[in-house]
Write an enzyme that holds these catalytic residues in place. Structure first.
Site, PDB file in Angstrom:
ATOM      1  N   CYS A   1       4.240  -4.602   6.182  1.00  0.00           N
ATOM      2  CA  CYS A   1       3.716  -4.680   4.927  1.00  0.00           C
ATOM      3  C   CYS A   1       4.907  -3.754   4.087  1.00  0.00           C
ATOM      4  CB  CYS A   1       2.501  -3.522   4.938  1.00  0.00           C
ATOM      5  SG  CYS A   1       0.931  -4.045   5.530  1.00  0.00           S
TER       6      CYS A   1
ATOM      7  N   HIS B   1       0.700  -1.132  -0.102  1.00  0.00           N
ATOM      8  CA  HIS B   1      -0.124   0.005   0.105  1.00  0.00           C
ATOM      9  C   HIS B   1       0.896   1.167   0.129  1.00  0.00           C
ATOM     10  CE1 HIS B   1       0.955   1.029   4.275  1.00  0.00           C
ATOM     11  NE2 HIS B   1       0.780  -0.468   4.467  1.00  0.00           N
TER      12      HIS B   1
END
Length: 325
Positions: free
Chosen positions: A134, A121
């Site tokens: 992440c 992201h």
């Protein structure tokens, strides 16, 4: 969806000329500052897309049908929250998403890789691993890559940066049966039940796991197992590990990419080495030949897949089919 193996990077090439060009480009590209990226989709207009993330380099590379069309700086997991390595498929996507773990944390252009909190992201890129696991991308890059990936697209995360290489005939791993014993006699087809239930999943990408430890081949579609078969391995043989991905176009079944495991380089022809030492039942070969469409992944590994589809805690082979709570 399917999560395949640790410490890989695909080498996606259509022809030797493209392969050599990509090798030179990958290994001699100018260094990017944190937050910078390059985007050249015109280099390849169609074909399956592969995204590769190198933790050591803090870089991501995007290949379409074997041609690098983009690269970007990233920020992966910090110490104690490391980003797992492996070969993943995208499970879920949302343009506007808020973290389920870190309440209030915005994750624009989120593309989920695991049901346990790992995703790609947009986020801050300080120039070093800083996330909670992440993969953070520059905002503009996350928007662009969101447009070329989809549910089921492949993302390979590797510890070390590697250079793409080339192999001509990976399709022979599944379709050929020419294994020879030291006495020059062909190894008989392995005995055991072949399971083939394509009705369990009628859409989505195919993935094939060839486990030497299990002496079994597994076929998944969209993360659901639709096939399984015993395999025979030549006594004393040590067939190589490797990851293969079928590309679009080229010379029929030979248009595949190849990734050598561990070293990051392909030596010789790993596909032929596997085909010369491993035999699958004719019934299974006939069935699986019909699923070798562009984007199909084949992983050959020495790791085992147990009933929970995991070999050990930090080494995922296949993610469980059901969505986790």
């Amino acid at each position: 969806m399917v999560k395949l193996l640790k410490a890989f990077m695909f080498a996606a090439m259509v022809t030797m000329a493209v392969g050599l060009s990509s090798c030179a480009t990958s290994s001699h590209q100018a260094k990017l500052a944190p937050g910078e990226f390059e985007w050249h989709p015109e280099r390849s207009s169609s074909g399956p897309v592969l995204m590769v993330v190198s933790i050591d380099d803090q870089m991501a590379y995007v290949y379409r049908n074997g041609v690098q069309i983009a690269r970007s700086t990233v920020s992966t997991g910090r110490a104690g929250k490391e980003t797992p390595t492996g070969v993943f498929t995208i499970l879920e996507r949302k343009v506007d998403h808020e973290s389920n773990i870190y309440k209030g944390a915005k994750m624009p252009y989120m593309q989920r890789l695991t049901w346990t909190g790992i995703a790609m992201h947009a986020g801050q890129l300080p120039g070093y691993p800083a996330s909670g696991g992440c993969i953070r991308l520059p905002y503009a890059f996350s928007e662009k890559v969101y447009g070329v990936l989809s549910n089921g697209s492949t993302v390979a995360i590797t510890q070390k940066g590697t250079v793409p290489s080339y192999s001509k005939k990976p399709a022979s791993v599944l379709l050929a049966s020419r294994a020879q014993s030291p006495s020059n006699k062909a190894i008989p087809d392995p005995q055991g039940k072949v399971m083939w239930e394509p009705g369990r999943s009628r859409s989505g990408p195919y993935s094939v796991l060839l486990s030497y430890a299990d002496k079994t081949a597994y076929v998944w579609r969209n993360g659901i197992k639709i096939g399984q078969s015993p395999v025979a391995i030549m006594p004393g043989a040590n067939p190589p590990e490797g990851v293969f991905m079928k590309l679009e176009g080229g010379t029929g079944a030979q248009s595949w990419s190849v990734l050598s495991l561990n070293s990051g380089k392909v030596f010789g022809d790993p596909a032929s080495a596997i085909a010369n030492n491993v035999t699958l039942p004719r019934e299974f070969r006939n069935k699986v030949s019909g699923v070798l469409t562009p984007g199909t992944i084949l992983l050959a590994t020495r790791e085992s897949s147990n009933s929970n589809t995991m070999s050990k805690t930090n080494f995922g082979i296949v993610q469980p089919e059901a969505k986790q709570p």
